[in-house]
Design an enzyme around this catalytic site. Structure first.
Site, PDB file in Angstrom:
ATOM      1  N   ASP A   1       0.841  -1.091   0.110  1.00 23.57           N
ATOM      2  CA  ASP A   1      -0.074   0.144   0.137  1.00 23.57           C
ATOM      3  C   ASP A   1       0.816   1.280  -0.259  1.00 23.57           C
ATOM      4  O   ASP A   1       0.714   2.075  -0.925  1.00 23.57           O
ATOM      5  CB  ASP A   1      -0.923   0.044   1.324  1.00 23.57           C
ATOM      6  CG  ASP A   1      -1.954   0.872   1.204  1.00 23.57           C
ATOM      7  OD1 ASP A   1      -2.379   1.379   0.252  1.00 23.57           O
ATOM      8  OD2 ASP A   1      -2.806   1.012   2.336  1.00 23.57           O
TER       9      ASP A   1
ATOM     10  N   GLY B   1       0.881 -10.160   4.552  1.00 22.90           N
ATOM     11  CA  GLY B   1       1.710  -9.206   5.320  1.00 22.90           C
ATOM     12  C   GLY B   1       1.476  -8.948   6.406  1.00 22.90           C
ATOM     13  O   GLY B   1       1.270  -9.808   7.551  1.00 22.90           O
TER      14      GLY B   1
END
Ligand code: AR6
Length: 173
Positions: free
Chosen positions: A35, A124
């Site tokens: 992100d 993650g």
């Protein structure tokens, strides 16, 4: 349709595809991991369009996805998908993960996009076990592609281990 899926090791921000998918959070606020890398590489267009969606719709629920332009990326669009935070596997995590992939592909079809790249959503910071996630992701995408105009879906894996895990799951698909 497994034949339309390609696995590769690399950085998703460098992919030349119609859309890359982001592993986002519900607030669409950016963050770490993939992100952070996508927001940084794409620039302020992504931040601004995420803010508009947040102001209009309050963000993006888990298991859903929204789309913005790609800004400075080679990809024209970013599809921001929100995967589940792993707890213990008894909180609908599997379905929510499959949904994050499927909702992303539905948006891609709606925009008539033909080539899409995914990261390994939720494995993650969100802690989803990667072996389990790889099977769910590949099954959901492969099944969806049976009834889609999309030509190619790339899974862009960031580590050697993730690439090996996805390769094994692909062979067993
Ligand atoms: N290209 C491809 N994959 C990458 C890249 C990259 N440039 N960078 C990291 N990865 P994560 P999540 C891999 O934590 O688990 C964020 O802060 C990474 O190695 O990015 O869905 C969001 O704002 C891992 O395999 O996403 C959310 O708050 C995979 O991308 C939260 O983390 C996903 O790891 C989402 O957590």
């Amino acid at each position: 349709m497994k034949e339309k899926i390609k696995l590769l090791k690399g950085d998703i921000t460098e992919q030349e595809v119609d859309a890359i998918v982001n592993a986002a959070n519900s607030g669409l606020l950016g963050g770490g991991g993939v992100d952070g890398a996508i927001h940084k590489a794409g620039g302020k267009v992504i931040d601004e369009e995420c803010k508009e969606i947040r102001d209009r719709e309050g963000g993006c629920p888990t298991g859903k996805a929204v789309i913005t332009h790609g800004g400075n990326l080679k990809a024209n669009y970013v599809i921001h998908a929100v995967g589940p935070i792993w707890k213990d596997g008894n909180n609908d995590e599997d379905n929510l993960l499959a949904s994050a992939y499927i909702e992303s592909l539905k948006i891609a079809d709606k925009y008539n996009l033909k080539t899409i790249a995914f990261p390994s959503i939720s494995t993650g910071a969100y802690g989803f076990p990667v072996e389990r996630a790889a099977k769910i992701a590949l099954r959901a995408v492969s099944d969806y592609l049976d009834k889609s105009q999309i030509k190619e879906v790339r899974f862009v894996l960031y580590s050697d281990n993730d690439y090996d895990v996805y390769s094994k799951a692909y062979d067993e698909l």
